[in-house]
Design a protein around this motif. Structure first.
Motif, PDB file in Angstrom:
ATOM      1  N   GLY A  73       0.783  -1.229   0.000  1.00 33.64           N
ATOM      2  CA  GLY A  73       0.000   0.000   0.000  1.00 33.64           C
ATOM      3  C   GLY A  73       0.810   1.271   0.000  1.00 33.64           C
ATOM      4  N   HIS A  74       2.140   1.154  -0.130  1.00 36.12           N
ATOM      5  CA  HIS A  74       2.997   2.349  -0.130  1.00 36.12           C
ATOM      6  C   HIS A  74       3.128   2.906  -1.544  1.00 36.12           C
ATOM      7  CE1 HIS A  74       4.131   1.538   4.015  1.00 36.12           C
ATOM      8  NE2 HIS A  74       4.409   0.289   3.671  1.00 36.12           N
ATOM      9  N   CYS A  75       2.020   3.224  -2.154  1.00 37.54           N
ATOM     10  CA  CYS A  75       2.023   3.699  -3.532  1.00 37.54           C
ATOM     11  C   CYS A  75       0.828   4.621  -3.737  1.00 37.54           C
ATOM     12  CB  CYS A  75       1.961   2.509  -4.500  1.00 37.54           C
ATOM     13  SG  CYS A  75       2.077   2.964  -6.234  1.00 37.54           S
ATOM     14  N   GLU A  76       1.111   5.890  -3.951  1.00 35.61           N
ATOM     15  CA  GLU A  76       0.048   6.863  -4.154  1.00 35.61           C
ATOM     16  C   GLU A  76       0.435   7.799  -5.296  1.00 35.61           C
ATOM     17  OE1 GLU A  76      -0.654   9.001  -0.581  1.00 35.61           O
ATOM     18  OE2 GLU A  76      -1.392   7.256   0.543  1.00 35.61           O
ATOM     19  N   PRO A  77      -0.546   8.327  -6.003  1.00 35.15           N
ATOM     20  CA  PRO A  77      -0.225   9.276  -7.067  1.00 35.15           C
ATOM     21  C   PRO A  77       0.176  10.631  -6.496  1.00 35.15           C
ATOM     22  CG  PRO A  77      -2.591   9.073  -6.844  1.00 35.15           C
ATOM     23  CD  PRO A  77      -1.987   8.047  -5.909  1.00 35.15           C
ATOM     24  N   GLU A  97      -3.133  12.400 -11.914  1.00 30.29           N
ATOM     25  CA  GLU A  97      -4.094  11.650 -12.712  1.00 30.29           C
ATOM     26  C   GLU A  97      -4.982  12.583 -13.517  1.00 30.29           C
ATOM     27  OE1 GLU A  97      -7.695   8.406 -12.037  1.00 30.29           O
ATOM     28  OE2 GLU A  97      -6.019   8.475 -10.629  1.00 30.29           O
ATOM     29  N   GLN A  98      -5.445  13.657 -12.881  1.00 32.49           N
ATOM     30  CA  GLN A  98      -6.304  14.606 -13.597  1.00 32.49           C
ATOM     31  C   GLN A  98      -5.525  15.308 -14.708  1.00 32.49           C
ATOM     32  OE1 GLN A  98      -9.696  14.882 -13.073  1.00 32.49           O
ATOM     33  NE2 GLN A  98      -9.521  15.934 -15.044  1.00 32.49           N
ATOM     34  N   ALA A  99      -4.252  15.597 -14.462  1.00 30.93           N
ATOM     35  CA  ALA A  99      -3.430  16.240 -15.487  1.00 30.93           C
ATOM     36  C   ALA A  99      -3.327  15.361 -16.730  1.00 30.93           C
ATOM     37  CB  ALA A  99      -2.041  16.548 -14.932  1.00 30.93           C
ATOM     38  N   ILE A 100      -3.127  14.061 -16.516  1.00 28.97           N
ATOM     39  CA  ILE A 100      -3.039  13.136 -17.641  1.00 28.97           C
ATOM     40  C   ILE A 100      -4.368  13.086 -18.383  1.00 28.97           C
ATOM     41  CG2 ILE A 100      -2.739  10.711 -18.274  1.00 28.97           C
ATOM     42  CD1 ILE A 100      -0.758  10.515 -15.900  1.00 28.97           C
ATOM     43  N   LYS A 101      -5.447  13.023 -17.646  1.00 33.30           N
ATOM     44  CA  LYS A 101      -6.768  12.994 -18.283  1.00 33.30           C
ATOM     45  C   LYS A 101      -7.026  14.272 -19.071  1.00 33.30           C
ATOM     46  CE  LYS A 101      -8.988   9.889 -14.933  1.00 33.30           C
ATOM     47  NZ  LYS A 101     -10.003   9.787 -13.846  1.00 33.30           N
ATOM     48  N   ASP A 102      -6.626  15.416 -18.519  1.00 34.02           N
ATOM     49  CA  ASP A 102      -6.842  16.691 -19.202  1.00 34.02           C
ATOM     50  C   ASP A 102      -6.030  16.767 -20.496  1.00 34.02           C
ATOM     51  OD1 ASP A 102      -8.532  17.467 -17.168  1.00 34.02           O
ATOM     52  OD2 ASP A 102      -7.072  18.772 -16.175  1.00 34.02           O
ATOM     53  N   LEU A 103      -4.805  16.284 -20.443  1.00 31.59           N
ATOM     54  CA  LEU A 103      -3.972  16.302 -21.642  1.00 31.59           C
ATOM     55  C   LEU A 103      -4.564  15.417 -22.735  1.00 31.59           C
ATOM     56  CD1 LEU A 103      -0.411  16.168 -20.046  1.00 31.59           C
ATOM     57  CD2 LEU A 103      -1.427  18.092 -21.275  1.00 31.59           C
ATOM     58  N   VAL A 163      -0.094  10.442 -24.073  1.00 29.74           N
ATOM     59  CA  VAL A 163       0.714  10.407 -22.856  1.00 29.74           C
ATOM     60  C   VAL A 163       1.446   9.078 -22.768  1.00 29.74           C
ATOM     61  CG1 VAL A 163       0.689  10.428 -20.328  1.00 29.74           C
ATOM     62  CG2 VAL A 163      -0.785  12.006 -21.613  1.00 29.74           C
ATOM     63  N   ALA A 164       2.753   9.167 -22.512  1.00 29.21           N
ATOM     64  CA  ALA A 164       3.575   7.984 -22.260  1.00 29.21           C
ATOM     65  C   ALA A 164       4.117   8.070 -20.843  1.00 29.21           C
ATOM     66  CB  ALA A 164       4.736   7.924 -23.250  1.00 29.21           C
ATOM     67  N   LEU A 165       3.986   6.988 -20.089  1.00 27.78           N
ATOM     68  CA  LEU A 165       4.574   6.891 -18.756  1.00 27.78           C
ATOM     69  C   LEU A 165       5.885   6.122 -18.872  1.00 27.78           C
ATOM     70  CD1 LEU A 165       1.443   5.987 -16.596  1.00 27.78           C
ATOM     71  CD2 LEU A 165       2.581   8.214 -16.757  1.00 27.78           C
ATOM     72  N   THR A 166       6.961   6.685 -18.317  1.00 29.02           N
ATOM     73  CA  THR A 166       8.271   6.044 -18.397  1.00 29.02           C
ATOM     74  C   THR A 166       8.874   5.871 -17.012  1.00 29.02           C
ATOM     75  OG1 THR A 166       9.414   8.174 -18.684  1.00 29.02           O
ATOM     76  CG2 THR A 166       8.719   7.009 -20.688  1.00 29.02           C
ATOM     77  N   THR A 167       9.831   4.950 -16.914  1.00 26.58           N
ATOM     78  CA  THR A 167      10.413   4.636 -15.613  1.00 26.58           C
ATOM     79  C   THR A 167      11.817   4.074 -15.787  1.00 26.58           C
ATOM     80  OG1 THR A 167      10.073   3.354 -13.586  1.00 26.58           O
ATOM     81  CG2 THR A 167       9.483   2.286 -15.647  1.00 26.58           C
ATOM     82  N   ASP A 177       4.521  -2.452 -13.912  1.00 27.62           N
ATOM     83  CA  ASP A 177       3.177  -3.038 -13.980  1.00 27.62           C
ATOM     84  C   ASP A 177       2.506  -3.068 -12.605  1.00 27.62           C
ATOM     85  OD1 ASP A 177       3.425  -3.424 -16.687  1.00 27.62           O
ATOM     86  OD2 ASP A 177       3.853  -5.570 -16.549  1.00 27.62           O
ATOM     87  N   ALA A 178       3.300  -3.370 -11.566  1.00 24.06           N
ATOM     88  CA  ALA A 178       2.750  -3.416 -10.207  1.00 24.06           C
ATOM     89  C   ALA A 178       2.266  -2.042  -9.764  1.00 24.06           C
ATOM     90  CB  ALA A 178       3.802  -3.955  -9.240  1.00 24.06           C
ATOM     91  N   ILE A 179       3.039  -1.001 -10.098  1.00 15.63           N
ATOM     92  CA  ILE A 179       2.648   0.367  -9.738  1.00 15.63           C
ATOM     93  C   ILE A 179       1.373   0.755 -10.467  1.00 15.63           C
ATOM     94  CG2 ILE A 179       3.306   2.796  -9.885  1.00 15.63           C
ATOM     95  CD1 ILE A 179       6.246   1.834  -9.593  1.00 15.63           C
ATOM     96  N   ILE A 180       1.327   0.495 -11.770  1.00 15.23           N
ATOM     97  CA  ILE A 180       0.152   0.848 -12.564  1.00 15.23           C
ATOM     98  C   ILE A 180      -1.087   0.111 -12.051  1.00 15.23           C
ATOM     99  CG2 ILE A 180      -0.884   0.579 -14.852  1.00 15.23           C
ATOM    100  CD1 ILE A 180       1.906   1.253 -16.008  1.00 15.23           C
ATOM    101  N   ALA A 181      -0.925  -1.167 -11.710  1.00 20.28           N
ATOM    102  CA  ALA A 181      -2.056  -1.940 -11.193  1.00 20.28           C
ATOM    103  C   ALA A 181      -2.516  -1.412  -9.843  1.00 20.28           C
ATOM    104  CB  ALA A 181      -1.668  -3.410 -11.081  1.00 20.28           C
ATOM    105  N   ALA A 182      -1.559  -1.084  -8.970  1.00 24.05           N
ATOM    106  CA  ALA A 182      -1.910  -0.594  -7.632  1.00 24.05           C
ATOM    107  C   ALA A 182      -2.684   0.718  -7.693  1.00 24.05           C
ATOM    108  CB  ALA A 182      -0.639  -0.420  -6.798  1.00 24.05           C
ATOM    109  N   LEU A 183      -2.373   1.541  -8.686  1.00 26.12           N
ATOM    110  CA  LEU A 183      -3.038   2.841  -8.812  1.00 26.12           C
ATOM    111  C   LEU A 183      -4.301   2.778  -9.670  1.00 26.12           C
ATOM    112  CD1 LEU A 183       0.094   5.127  -9.359  1.00 26.12           C
ATOM    113  CD2 LEU A 183      -1.218   4.815  -7.255  1.00 26.12           C
ATOM    114  N   GLY A 184      -4.534   1.632 -10.311  1.00 25.70           N
ATOM    115  CA  GLY A 184      -5.682   1.528 -11.198  1.00 25.70           C
ATOM    116  C   GLY A 184      -5.517   2.346 -12.462  1.00 25.70           C
ATOM    117  N   TRP A 185      -4.279   2.409 -12.962  1.00 23.72           N
ATOM    118  CA  TRP A 185      -3.957   3.260 -14.103  1.00 23.72           C
ATOM    119  C   TRP A 185      -3.811   2.481 -15.410  1.00 23.72           C
ATOM    120  CZ3 TRP A 185       0.247   7.405 -12.494  1.00 23.72           C
ATOM    121  CH2 TRP A 185      -0.341   8.335 -11.622  1.00 23.72           C
ATOM    122  N   SER A 186      -4.349   1.306 -15.513  1.00 27.52           N
ATOM    123  CA  SER A 186      -4.102   0.469 -16.698  1.00 27.52           C
ATOM    124  C   SER A 186      -4.563   1.136 -17.991  1.00 27.52           C
ATOM    125  CB  SER A 186      -4.771  -0.890 -16.534  1.00 27.52           C
ATOM    126  OG  SER A 186      -6.167  -0.748 -16.366  1.00 27.52           O
TER     127      SER A 186
END
Length: 224
Positions: free
Chosen positions: A90-94, A99-105, A112-116, A124-133
């Motif tokens: 649970g140590h993962c928060e936006p 999130e709203q910025a990405i949606k607005d863009l 939008v591309a997410l890089t790491t 994948d674990a981060i994206i899943a935890a945040l519900g960002w799929s």
């Protein structure tokens, strides 16, 4: 609506769109512990300094600078496992507003591309935890592109995969100088640093960031 004809925003994750809160350093301590370097070891402070100085870069490259290849691979695997456990706990928060910025863009027609600098399982674990799929158009790791930051590969891979016509139509944003340098090397018109992660305004200015923002939430306003 979008200045400079920006059609792609390439965004870092940890520290930029995702709050880090020391998770990288916690996972690093566990990773080097797996190869016999405890936090009380004389080598640990210098190793940690190197990790801090190379935030945003591919983690296996960071470990290779600190350890022989076999130990680097072992430490990298331990790092990914440790970070994954922190995410699952649970140590993962936006970052607030990310999130709203990405949606607005995307609503304005910007891809939008997410890089790491993490490996695919951790991203994948981060994206899943945040519900960002379904939040971004694409998510990339160094392995997807060939090299990680500060090289331009992930930005250019996003350009190619998303069919962007001109690198000058790209905005890159991240919380480290490596993010900014990768954007500049790729030819992006905007290579912006954000102050929600590892780096300071002066550090971004030293690498000639085009902009320094308080947060990624300010990016849509910059482009409008």
């Amino acid at each position: 609506m979008i200045n400079l004809g920006i059609t792609l925003a390439v965004m870092d994750m940890a520290g930029t769109t995702v709050a880090d809160d020391g998770l990288v350093e916690r996972a690093f301590a566990e990773a080097v512990g797996a190869v016999g370097v405890s936090t009380s070891d004389d080598r640990f402070p210098a190793m940690l300094d190197h990790v801090r100085a190379t935030m945003g870069q591919s983690k296996i490259v960071v470990f290779r600078a600190l350890l022989p290849e076999t130990e680097a691979q072992q430490a990298n695997s331990a790092f990914e496992a440790a970070y994954g456990r922190l995410v699952e706990a649970g140590h993962c928060e936006p970052i607030p507003g990310a999130e709203q910025a990405i949606k607005d863009l995307r609503a304005a027609g910007v891809k939008v591309a997410l890089t790491t600098g993490f490996a695919r399982p951790t991203q994948d674990a981060i994206i899943a935890a945040l519900g960002w799929s379904d939040l971004a158009d694409i998510a990339l790791t160094p392995a997807d592109a060939g090299r990680g930051r500060p090289f331009p590969d992930m930005v250019l891979t996003a350009v190619l995969r998303l069919g962007i016509d001109d690198v000058r139509h790209v905005a890159v944003v991240g919380d480290t100088p490596s993010d900014v340098v990768s954007g500049l090397r790729a030819g992006a018109s905007i290579a912006a640093g954000v102050l929600t992660g590892a780096s300071t305004r002066s550090e971004f200015e030293a690498v000639r960031a085009t902009h320094v923002l308080e947060s990624v939430r300010d990016l849509p306003a910059l482009l409008s």
